[in-house]
Motif scaffolding. Structure first.
Motif, mmCIF file in Angstrom:
data_model
loop_
_atom_site.group_PDB
_atom_site.id
_atom_site.type_symbol
_atom_site.label_atom_id
_atom_site.label_comp_id
_atom_site.label_asym_id
_atom_site.label_seq_id
_atom_site.Cartn_x
_atom_site.Cartn_y
_atom_site.Cartn_z
ATOM 1 N N LEU A 95 -0.693 0.147 -4.938
ATOM 2 C CA LEU A 95 -1.441 -0.023 -3.985
ATOM 3 C C LEU A 95 -2.097 1.309 -3.653
ATOM 4 N N SER A 96 -1.260 2.291 -3.220
ATOM 5 C CA SER A 96 -1.680 3.544 -2.837
ATOM 6 C C SER A 96 -2.695 4.348 -4.006
ATOM 7 N N LEU A 97 -1.909 4.146 -5.112
ATOM 8 C CA LEU A 97 -2.930 4.745 -6.193
ATOM 9 C C LEU A 97 -4.516 4.070 -6.320
ATOM 10 N N GLN A 98 -4.511 2.603 -6.173
ATOM 11 C CA GLN A 98 -5.628 2.083 -6.354
ATOM 12 C C GLN A 98 -6.462 2.156 -4.914
ATOM 13 N N SER A 99 -6.115 2.600 -3.929
ATOM 14 C CA SER A 99 -6.667 2.391 -2.585
ATOM 15 C C SER A 99 -8.090 3.052 -2.469
ATOM 16 N N ASN A 100 -8.604 3.794 -3.279
ATOM 17 C CA ASN A 100 -9.920 4.279 -3.231
ATOM 18 C C ASN A 100 -10.733 3.685 -4.382
ATOM 19 N N ASP A 101 -10.437 2.693 -4.984
ATOM 20 C CA ASP A 101 -11.097 1.822 -5.835
ATOM 21 C C ASP A 101 -11.950 0.650 -5.121
ATOM 22 N N THR A 102 -13.145 0.750 -4.941
ATOM 23 C CA THR A 102 -13.979 -0.522 -4.310
ATOM 24 C C THR A 102 -13.532 -1.622 -5.037
ATOM 25 N N ASP A 103 -13.490 -2.042 -6.103
ATOM 26 C CA ASP A 103 -13.343 -3.132 -6.867
ATOM 27 C C ASP A 103 -11.848 -3.555 -6.685
ATOM 28 N N PHE A 104 -10.742 -2.914 -6.537
ATOM 29 C CA PHE A 104 -9.516 -3.213 -6.401
ATOM 30 C C PHE A 104 -9.462 -3.777 -4.723
ATOM 31 N N ARG A 105 -9.953 -2.906 -3.867
ATOM 32 C CA ARG A 105 -9.983 -3.276 -2.612
ATOM 33 C C ARG A 105 -10.678 -4.767 -2.489
ATOM 34 N N THR A 106 -11.881 -5.073 -2.827
ATOM 35 C CA THR A 106 -12.469 -6.238 -2.987
ATOM 36 C C THR A 106 -11.491 -7.173 -3.408
ATOM 37 N N GLY A 107 -10.878 -7.092 -4.391
ATOM 38 C CA GLY A 107 -10.033 -7.884 -5.025
ATOM 39 C C GLY A 107 -8.775 -8.317 -4.295
ATOM 40 N N PHE A 108 -8.384 -7.140 -3.422
ATOM 41 C CA PHE A 108 -7.236 -7.205 -2.546
ATOM 42 C C PHE A 108 -7.354 -8.010 -1.400
ATOM 43 N N PHE A 109 -8.699 -7.786 -0.816
ATOM 44 C CA PHE A 109 -9.030 -8.390 0.269
ATOM 45 C C PHE A 109 -9.125 -9.952 -0.070
ATOM 46 N N GLN A 110 -9.794 -10.174 -1.184
ATOM 47 C CA GLN A 110 -9.681 -11.549 -1.567
ATOM 48 C C GLN A 110 -8.374 -12.426 -1.835
ATOM 49 N N VAL A 112 1.915 -6.139 4.315
ATOM 50 C CA VAL A 112 1.679 -5.929 2.793
ATOM 51 C C VAL A 112 2.400 -5.039 2.341
ATOM 52 N N ALA A 113 2.438 -3.836 3.027
ATOM 53 C CA ALA A 113 3.146 -2.701 2.555
ATOM 54 C C ALA A 113 4.522 -2.850 2.142
ATOM 55 N N THR A 114 5.164 -3.889 2.668
ATOM 56 C CA THR A 114 6.471 -4.188 2.164
ATOM 57 C C THR A 114 6.847 -5.220 1.231
ATOM 58 N N ILE A 115 5.606 -5.921 0.606
ATOM 59 C CA ILE A 115 5.759 -6.847 -0.357
ATOM 60 C C ILE A 115 6.190 -5.886 -1.625
ATOM 61 N N ASN A 116 7.232 -6.183 -2.174
ATOM 62 C CA ASN A 116 8.044 -5.747 -3.186
ATOM 63 C C ASN A 116 7.833 -4.205 -3.342
ATOM 64 N N ASN A 117 8.212 -3.793 -2.077
ATOM 65 C CA ASN A 117 7.732 -2.455 -1.866
ATOM 66 C C ASN A 117 7.913 -1.367 -3.216
ATOM 67 N N GLN A 118 9.100 -1.506 -3.687
ATOM 68 C CA GLN A 118 9.375 -0.412 -4.775
ATOM 69 C C GLN A 118 8.301 -0.638 -5.908
ATOM 70 N N GLU A 119 7.996 -1.631 -6.212
ATOM 71 C CA GLU A 119 6.972 -1.616 -7.312
ATOM 72 C C GLU A 119 5.627 -1.855 -7.137
ATOM 73 N N LEU A 120 5.290 -2.445 -5.917
ATOM 74 C CA LEU A 120 3.701 -2.590 -5.553
ATOM 75 C C LEU A 120 3.266 -1.574 -4.719
ATOM 76 N N LEU A 121 3.780 -0.895 -3.727
ATOM 77 C CA LEU A 121 3.239 0.091 -2.826
ATOM 78 C C LEU A 121 2.738 1.156 -3.797
ATOM 79 N N PRO A 122 3.233 1.751 -4.688
ATOM 80 C CA PRO A 122 2.866 2.881 -5.278
ATOM 81 C C PRO A 122 1.552 2.543 -5.812
#
Length: 166
Positions: free
Chosen positions: A94-109, A82-92
């Protein structure tokens, strides 16, 4: 022609959404903000997406599709993959949103949808056990206040995933 226009509109929405995700948490982003950022009308947003969770899922799926994502790698070391999916664009993001419960819920879906859509020889039971292990690690981090971030500490969490040990 209409198909090309739909693709262009979706791309504008994705770009606007991505820009918003760099500025504020997913849970605070509104449909109006997304529409304004993409320079579209709110009703146009609903032509393409049911809600912002659907947008998140489709955006993540587009990033996965545009990457070198391999399901076998995902089943072997999911956090690193997951961390290497389009690493340059997506990983930052994901890191910024990692504390947002709604984002984590959507990501897990998104993870669930990706695993369940897999066309390999994995059984449904294999898929559900895989999903369960991912969810268990995330719950362990959240409920016991572990200092790990799935989008940063992915190598370590893949070890936990494989061994079941800290």
């Amino acid at each position: 022609m209409a198909n090309l226009q739909n693709e262009r509109t979706k791309k504008l929405i994705y770009l606007g959404f991505r820009d918003l995700l760099t500025k504020e948490s997913f849970s605070k982003i509104t449909i109006n903000e997304i529409a304004d950022e993409a320079m579209i009308h709110r009703s146009t947003f609903y032509t393409h997406f049911n809600d912002k969770y659907d947008l998140l899922n489709q955006y993540l799926n587009s990033q996965r599709t545009d990457s070198n994502f391999k399901m076998d790698d995902f089943f072997d070391h999911p956090f690193t993959t997951v961390a290497t999916i389009n690493n340059q664009e997506l990983l930052p993001l994901l890191s910024l949103q990692s504390n947002d419960t709604d984002f984590r819920t959507g990501f897990f879906q998104f993870i669930i949808d990706t695993v369940m859509a897999d066309q390999s020889d994995k059984t449904d039971l294999d898929r559900f056990f895989f999903i369960g292990r991912i969810k268990a690690i995330n719950l362990w981090i959240e409920k016991t206040h572990q200092p790990y971030n799935p989008f940063v500490d992915y190598h370590y969490l893949d070890q936990v995933f494989k061994t079941g040990k800290k």
